[in-house]
Design a protein around this motif. Sequence first.
Motif, short mmCIF file in Angstrom:
data_model
loop_
_atom_site.label_atom_id
_atom_site.label_comp_id
_atom_site.label_asym_id
_atom_site.label_seq_id
_atom_site.Cartn_x
_atom_site.Cartn_y
_atom_site.Cartn_z
N TYR B 90 0.87 -1.18 0.00
CA TYR B 90 0.00 0.00 0.00
C TYR B 90 0.91 1.22 0.00
N GLU B 91 1.03 1.83 -1.16
CA GLU B 91 2.04 2.88 -1.33
C GLU B 91 1.66 4.20 -0.67
N GLN B 92 0.39 4.39 -0.39
CA GLN B 92 -0.02 5.62 0.29
C GLN B 92 0.01 5.47 1.81
N MET B 93 0.49 4.32 2.26
CA MET B 93 0.63 4.13 3.70
C MET B 93 2.13 4.03 4.02
N SER B 94 2.46 4.19 5.28
CA SER B 94 3.87 4.10 5.68
C SER B 94 4.27 2.63 5.83
N ALA B 95 5.57 2.41 6.02
CA ALA B 95 6.06 1.04 6.22
C ALA B 95 5.44 0.44 7.49
N VAL B 96 5.37 1.25 8.54
CA VAL B 96 4.81 0.77 9.80
C VAL B 96 3.35 0.39 9.60
N GLU B 97 2.61 1.25 8.89
CA GLU B 97 1.18 0.96 8.68
C GLU B 97 0.99 -0.31 7.84
N ASN B 98 1.86 -0.51 6.84
CA ASN B 98 1.78 -1.72 6.03
C ASN B 98 2.00 -2.96 6.90
N LEU B 99 3.03 -2.90 7.73
CA LEU B 99 3.33 -4.07 8.57
C LEU B 99 2.26 -4.28 9.64
N ASP B 100 1.80 -3.17 10.24
CA ASP B 100 0.76 -3.29 11.28
C ASP B 100 -0.51 -3.92 10.73
N LEU B 101 -0.87 -3.53 9.48
CA LEU B 101 -2.09 -4.09 8.87
C LEU B 101 -1.98 -5.62 8.78
N ASP B 112 5.97 -5.82 16.99
CA ASP B 112 6.91 -4.70 17.05
C ASP B 112 7.43 -4.43 15.63
N ALA B 113 6.75 -3.51 14.95
CA ALA B 113 7.12 -3.22 13.56
C ALA B 113 8.52 -2.65 13.47
N MET B 114 8.90 -1.85 14.46
CA MET B 114 10.20 -1.17 14.39
C MET B 114 11.37 -2.15 14.40
N SER B 115 11.25 -3.20 15.20
CA SER B 115 12.39 -4.13 15.26
C SER B 115 12.56 -4.84 13.92
N LEU B 116 11.44 -5.14 13.23
CA LEU B 116 11.52 -5.76 11.91
C LEU B 116 12.08 -4.77 10.88
N LEU B 117 11.65 -3.52 11.00
CA LEU B 117 12.14 -2.50 10.05
C LEU B 117 13.63 -2.22 10.25
N GLU B 118 14.08 -2.33 11.49
CA GLU B 118 15.52 -2.17 11.72
C GLU B 118 16.31 -3.27 11.02
N LYS B 119 15.76 -4.48 11.06
CA LYS B 119 16.46 -5.61 10.42
C LYS B 119 16.58 -5.41 8.91
N VAL B 120 15.58 -4.75 8.31
CA VAL B 120 15.64 -4.56 6.85
C VAL B 120 16.20 -3.18 6.49
N GLY B 121 16.70 -2.48 7.48
CA GLY B 121 17.37 -1.21 7.21
C GLY B 121 16.43 -0.08 6.83
N LEU B 122 15.19 -0.15 7.32
CA LEU B 122 14.24 0.92 6.99
C LEU B 122 13.90 1.79 8.21
N ALA B 123 14.57 1.52 9.32
CA ALA B 123 14.34 2.36 10.50
C ALA B 123 14.80 3.78 10.18
N GLY B 124 14.03 4.75 10.63
CA GLY B 124 14.35 6.14 10.30
C GLY B 124 13.49 6.67 9.18
N ARG B 125 13.00 5.75 8.35
CA ARG B 125 12.10 6.19 7.27
C ARG B 125 10.76 5.46 7.38
N GLU B 126 10.51 4.97 8.58
CA GLU B 126 9.33 4.11 8.77
C GLU B 126 8.01 4.86 8.64
#
Lengths: 352, 288
Positions: B90-101, B112-126
């Motif tokens: 879902y491109e109009q949603m953020s990475a966190v919103e995509n994962l939370d859905l 914990d969406a943030m810990s997964l996003l850190e693993k894929v190097g997207l923390a900071g732009r979540e």
Amino acid sequence: MIGALVVKDMKLFFRNRFFAVVTVLGLVAYLIIYFLMPSQVDESLGMAFFLENPESSSLYEALTDEPDAYVFDSEAEMLTAMEETNDFFVGLSIPEESAAAIAKGEEVTLNAYYAPGVPAEAKQIFHDVLVMIANAANPEMLANFDRFQETEIVLGNDMSRAPLSMRDRFVPLLLMAIVIMEVFGLATLLTRDVENGTARALITGPLRLHQFFIAKVLIGMILAFGQLLILITIMGRLGTAPLLLLTTSLLGGFLMVGTAFLIAAISKDNMSVLAWGVVSFILYFIPGLSIMLPGLSTGWMEVIPSFFFVDSLHRILNFEAGWADVNRNLAMLFALGIGTLAIGSAVLRRRF
Amino acid sequence: MTQPAISVKDLSYSYGDNLAVDGIAFDVAAGEVIGFLGPNGAGKSTVVKILTGQLTPLKGTAVLLGLDIVKERKQVQHQIGISFEDTNLYEQMSAVENLDLFAKLYKVENFDAMSLLEKVGLAGREKERVASYSKGMKQRLMVARAMVSDPKMLFLDEPTDGLDPVSTQTIHALIRGATQRGTTVFLTTHDMVEADKLSNRVAFINQGKIVALDTPARLKQRFGLRALKVEVELPHGETAIREVTLDEEQTAQAVFDLFRNERIVTVHSEEATLEDIFFDITGRGLQG
């Protein structure tokens, strides 16, 4: 799961600037138009008179008793008023000798000044009013009319006493217009989910296909019904048979959801949603227009699904119709909603 | 014997008259990474679609985690994670919103969406909308989404296709992390280096059939020809390449003779790549 999808779709709907702006501005604009429209019908036909030497004429009293008649002090003043205002459709100058002849019941010829474009019916009305005024000025002639008496029986609501204002006629069309905008929104959400593959991502998880469709129906109903409810409430119309009105609004919203499914099923992208949406917009608008302009109404209009929605609203809001009066319309709305939804979702599921 | 994580028997599928998958059969052990290699149109994605319940096979059976994918599709889908070939976020949603859905759909508690996003190097732009992400970032988010429910089995369809080296390395690290936790990974790719590096076994699929299935080492041993390439200096200062084929009876003598008689400049060992082997077996390249 369905709740999460509804929240997600609500976010996506309002993050689409076009739909967010159209939804909010649409609500505001329609309300402004509604409140700007005349709420009452002006059926008065202003008539201007100049009566030479009014004190000595028996006509003067008869003229001043007529609510739509205005007596001027001079013929020039009368003609100026006719030219400068649109308040009078006719002006009549009655010289003193003509007034005396009328009072005696003699035949006279008078100059009647009509505004441009006055129809023949209005001229006939003026002639009849003139005869009545002459009769009122001559009680002996009036006695002949007393022999006739009639009892009025009006079939249905007597609209001559409470004619429908333009605002009242506009309401069904306005409500139709606001919900049909949601057809664009829901069809776009559906088409994007299918074409971008996000629907596939959802249903290859724990989500089942019917849950995906239920979520879309719910978001469509929330958007359509919610806006109808806001409009009806602000217009102060909710007091008119509230349960019947809400049921009609729900079924109208349901028809729009089905229509959105159908449009999404035959659309490949946003442009085709827009194209098919405009076609349905025009088609669904026709029955509402025929209520505003009754002369347009023809029998074939009943094949347009939105007819059953606007006709029900028109009857409920403007003629105090009850359940028995609109039950056929409501049944048709439900059947059409189910039909369009079934066809639309059957086609859509093949594209996942 | 422990039950295989994936057991496929006589699986077939056709698009109209075009037989895309032709009676394939294989087993995948739990915790194994199997690489499905083949050129475009070989039937890799069709196999993934069948195994993930997106397509119903024409015939044959596929049992995943002890469940039949046709009869118990939803139970299987609840336990697997899929990263699709085409980006479908879902491109109009953020990475966190995509994962939370997706966490809500999978009913993941305390996600914990943030810990997964850190693993894929997207923390900071979540919190940015996905529409603003590069292709590599989107692909990393796709893999992260597939891992939201910490599934027992991961299907990764061309996860690094067209990505930059950094994104590719991040995804490879994620796959290795998943296998260390015991996740079975079904990896389709036409990148033989990636398959070689990540897979316990690779399957070559060509025209809907599995033409070879084994560990990369054994495939190279069986089909490849290993060689030494030796650069030697000639009398007038010129150089020449001498090639000695390994794994032959006279290899030792040939190497001995070369080193005794020639002036050696450089020595390189050379082994067949999976692409060479695929070409040898099928007569066509992986990029085709």
